[in-house]
Design a protein around this motif. Structure first.
Motif, short mmCIF file in Angstrom:
data_model
loop_
_atom_site.label_atom_id
_atom_site.label_comp_id
_atom_site.label_asym_id
_atom_site.label_seq_id
_atom_site.Cartn_x
_atom_site.Cartn_y
_atom_site.Cartn_z
N MET A 1 0.82 -1.20 0.00
CA MET A 1 0.00 0.00 0.00
C MET A 1 0.86 1.26 0.00
O MET A 1 0.56 2.25 -0.64
N GLU A 2 1.99 1.23 0.73
CA GLU A 2 2.87 2.38 0.79
C GLU A 2 3.46 2.70 -0.57
O GLU A 2 3.79 3.84 -0.87
N ARG A 3 3.56 1.71 -1.46
CA ARG A 3 4.15 1.94 -2.77
C ARG A 3 3.28 2.89 -3.59
O ARG A 3 3.77 3.70 -4.35
N PHE A 4 1.98 2.81 -3.38
CA PHE A 4 1.09 3.69 -4.13
C PHE A 4 1.07 5.10 -3.53
O PHE A 4 0.69 6.04 -4.20
N LEU A 5 1.44 5.23 -2.25
CA LEU A 5 1.44 6.54 -1.62
C LEU A 5 2.75 7.28 -1.85
O LEU A 5 2.85 8.46 -1.53
N ARG A 6 3.76 6.59 -2.37
CA ARG A 6 5.06 7.22 -2.56
C ARG A 6 4.95 8.33 -3.61
O ARG A 6 4.52 8.08 -4.75
N PRO A 7 5.32 9.58 -3.29
CA PRO A 7 5.21 10.67 -4.26
C PRO A 7 6.33 10.61 -5.29
O PRO A 7 7.38 9.99 -5.08
N GLU A 8 6.11 11.27 -6.41
CA GLU A 8 7.13 11.37 -7.45
C GLU A 8 8.18 12.41 -7.04
O GLU A 8 7.94 13.26 -6.19
N ARG A 9 9.33 12.33 -7.68
CA ARG A 9 10.39 13.30 -7.40
C ARG A 9 9.97 14.67 -7.94
O ARG A 9 9.54 14.79 -9.08
N PHE A 10 10.13 15.69 -7.12
CA PHE A 10 9.69 17.03 -7.51
C PHE A 10 10.85 17.77 -8.19
O PHE A 10 11.94 17.93 -7.61
N ASP A 11 10.62 18.24 -9.42
CA ASP A 11 11.65 18.98 -10.16
C ASP A 11 11.04 20.20 -10.85
O ASP A 11 11.41 20.55 -11.97
N GLY A 12 10.06 20.83 -10.20
CA GLY A 12 9.36 21.96 -10.81
C GLY A 12 10.25 23.18 -10.96
O GLY A 12 11.19 23.40 -10.20
N ASN A 13 9.92 23.99 -11.98
CA ASN A 13 10.62 25.25 -12.23
C ASN A 13 9.88 26.38 -11.53
O ASN A 13 8.70 26.60 -11.79
N PRO A 14 10.52 27.12 -10.63
CA PRO A 14 9.81 28.18 -9.89
C PRO A 14 9.34 29.33 -10.77
O PRO A 14 8.51 30.13 -10.34
N ASP A 15 9.86 29.43 -11.99
CA ASP A 15 9.48 30.52 -12.89
C ASP A 15 8.35 30.14 -13.84
O ASP A 15 7.92 30.97 -14.64
#
Length: 509
Positions: A1-15
């Motif tokens: 169940m924890e595998r589905f709750l694991r978030p993706e790596r965040f690499d967003g651009n602040p601009d």
């Protein structure tokens, strides 16, 4: 169940425009993940480090605790909203094509969150509405920009700030020096003596090319437009300065009465009598203007037709020194010209309509003489024009400044992607076709590179860093002292020019 709750790596651009939305969603999923593994007592900061990209980790590298890192990222991705601008977007949003009623309503609800609506009195609500309409209706983009620098602003404060900015803008225009424009040589028209001097125009808040509010030239809608008035490229007809009928005046009689009715000139030759001479072509006496500002010689097209000289087809655009007026030649002819008993054979004259004289003699004719002398009645000594000649210097040797250990170097071949290979082949083929490069067989070999600019446009370059540049001795020249140069210029001015110089320095800084 924890595998589905694991978030993706965040690499967003602040601009990016969606930076706040992406960050808010990712933070929520990350907090859900932390709550699901609370029984294992994990280190929140270590988990955060594992789930952000290297580019995002740079923002929190100096943080040591989870709360400090989250606060830093929150400031990076969630910008402080502008209440005034948010209300403007909210009030002007329209339903898009293909957008359902539910989608449109949800979009308005999302936009309303940044408007900071509060439970206020009717008078306060009225004041806010007037403030929003006042800022949206301003003609000056500069004043509106200064007002929007404030996240919140009441009506009185907005009015006071806008009025002070408008007053400062008007007062700054008085610092502009009003100097008469220098007179320019003419090719197709001459200025009348009764014409008042043109003064320098005050800075305008409108674009000179399209007539709309001032903006960078790269964003001008008239950048590639063709004017319907003068036919030139780069401006609209509504701001065109070319007025074909404004310079047409009545032509006074030429020497030959048979030809005087055929010419429509730009100004009366009486204003140019000092530089006008009588010449003879095919037995007809004509007026010739000696024009030291014209590069070539011209004859009025109607005069050439009445003389029945043999003309040859050609077309060339002719512009005045001011570049506001232009015309196109209607061919050219070769004539034998006689002036005071001296004959000039095969003089080339381009056919041009609407001349201020029967003939204009330019530099191509005057270059046959050492100088041109025109007598005036002034008391001062002869005015001598200092001519500027091209400097004659020997061409520098291509490989002169080389080190003694210089030897041919062949660099290794590079690997290119398929699109880059196609681009290189096309560029080399075009350069060979245009005779810019040629095939060679040399022990030297430098590799080409494909670079891109901010607009992702490709460009072909050559990398000489590992070949000839390694053996080239660099030239070094000392730069002048800028402070000393400014001081010398300031000391050479009078008191009136001091203020103008100071104003220009302040604007430059």
């Amino acid at each position: 169940m924890e595998r589905f709750l694991r978030p993706e790596r965040f690499d967003g651009n602040p601009d990016s425009p969606d930076a706040a939305k992406n960050w808010t969603h990712w933070r929520k999923t990350f907090e859900n993940f932390i709550s699901s593994v609370q029984g294992h007592s994990p280190d929140k900061f270590q988990l955060l480090t594992n789930f952000v990209a290297p580019s995002v980790y740079e923002y929190i590298a100096e943080s040591t605790i989870y709360e400090k890192a989250i606060e830093t990222l929150e400031k990076m991705y969630v910008k402080t909203g502008n209440e005034i601008f948010a209300r403007h977007i909210f009030a002007t949003t329209k339903q898009e094509a293909g957008q359902t009623m539910d989608q449109f309503l949800q979009k308005l609800k999302g936009l309303s969150k940044d408007c900071n609506f509060q439970a206020v009195s009717a008078e306060k609500n009225r004041q806010d509405a007037i403030r929003d309409a006042f800022i949206s209706g301003l003609n000056s983009h500069q004043i509106r920009q200064r007002l929007l620098e404030n996240c919140t602003l009441d009506l009185q404060r907005a009015y006071d700030l806008a009025r002070s900015l408008e007053m400062a803008e008007k007062q700054s225009m008085t610092y502009v020096t009003h100097t008469p424009c220098a007179s320019t040589s003419h090719i197709t028209a001459a200025a009348s003596e009764d014409t008042p001097p043109t003064t320098a125009a005050l800075p305008s808040s409108k674009c000179f090319f399209c007539g709309y509010s001032r903006h960078p030239r790269s964003r001008c809608p008239a950048q590639n437009a063709t004017c319907k008035g003068c036919g030139k490229k780069g401006h609209f007809a509504k701001v065109c300065q070319f007025k074909p009928n404004s310079t047409k005046l009545e032509y006074s009689a030429a020497m030959n009465p048979q030809l005087s009715t055929l010419v429509s000139a730009a100004s009366a030759p009486s204003s140019l009598s000092k530089a006008t001479i009588n010449v003879s072509i095919n037995g007809h006496t004509l007026k010739a203007l000696v024009d030291t500002g014209s590069t070539e010689s011209y004859v009025c097209s109607d005069i050439a037709k009445s003389l029945k000289v043999s003309t040859m087809p050609s077309e060339k655009s002719i512009s005045m020194a001011s570049s506001n007026l232009s015309s196109v030649t209607q061919g050219h002819c070769f004539v034998n010209l006689n002036y005071q008993g001296q004959k000039y054979n095969n003089v080339k004259l381009s056919l041009l309509p609407g001349l201020c004289s029967d003939i204009i003699l330019g530099h191509d004719f005057l270059d046959q003489h050492k100088g041109v002398e025109i007598s005036f009645k002034g008391e001062k000594p002869t005015f001598s024009v200092c001519s500027v000649a091209a400097a004659k210097i020997e061409a520098p040797e291509l490989f002169k400044n080389l080190t003694p250990d210089c030897k041919p170097t062949a660099t290794k071949s590079r690997r290119f992607s398929k699109p880059d290979e196609e681009f290189i082949d096309a560029e080399i083929h075009q350069l060979l076709k245009d005779d810019i490069i040629e095939p060679s067989n040399s022990p030297w070999r430098a590799q080409v590179l494909v670079t891109t600019n901010k607009r992702h446009k490709k460009r072909l370059v050559v990398d000489y860093s590992q070949t000839i540049n390694r053996f080239t001795l660099l030239d070094a020249y000392p730069l002048p002292n800028m402070n000393k140069m400014v001081e010398d210029i300031y000391l050479s001015m009078n008191s009136t020019a001091h203020w103008t110089f100071v104003v220009h320095i302040i604007k430059f800084l």
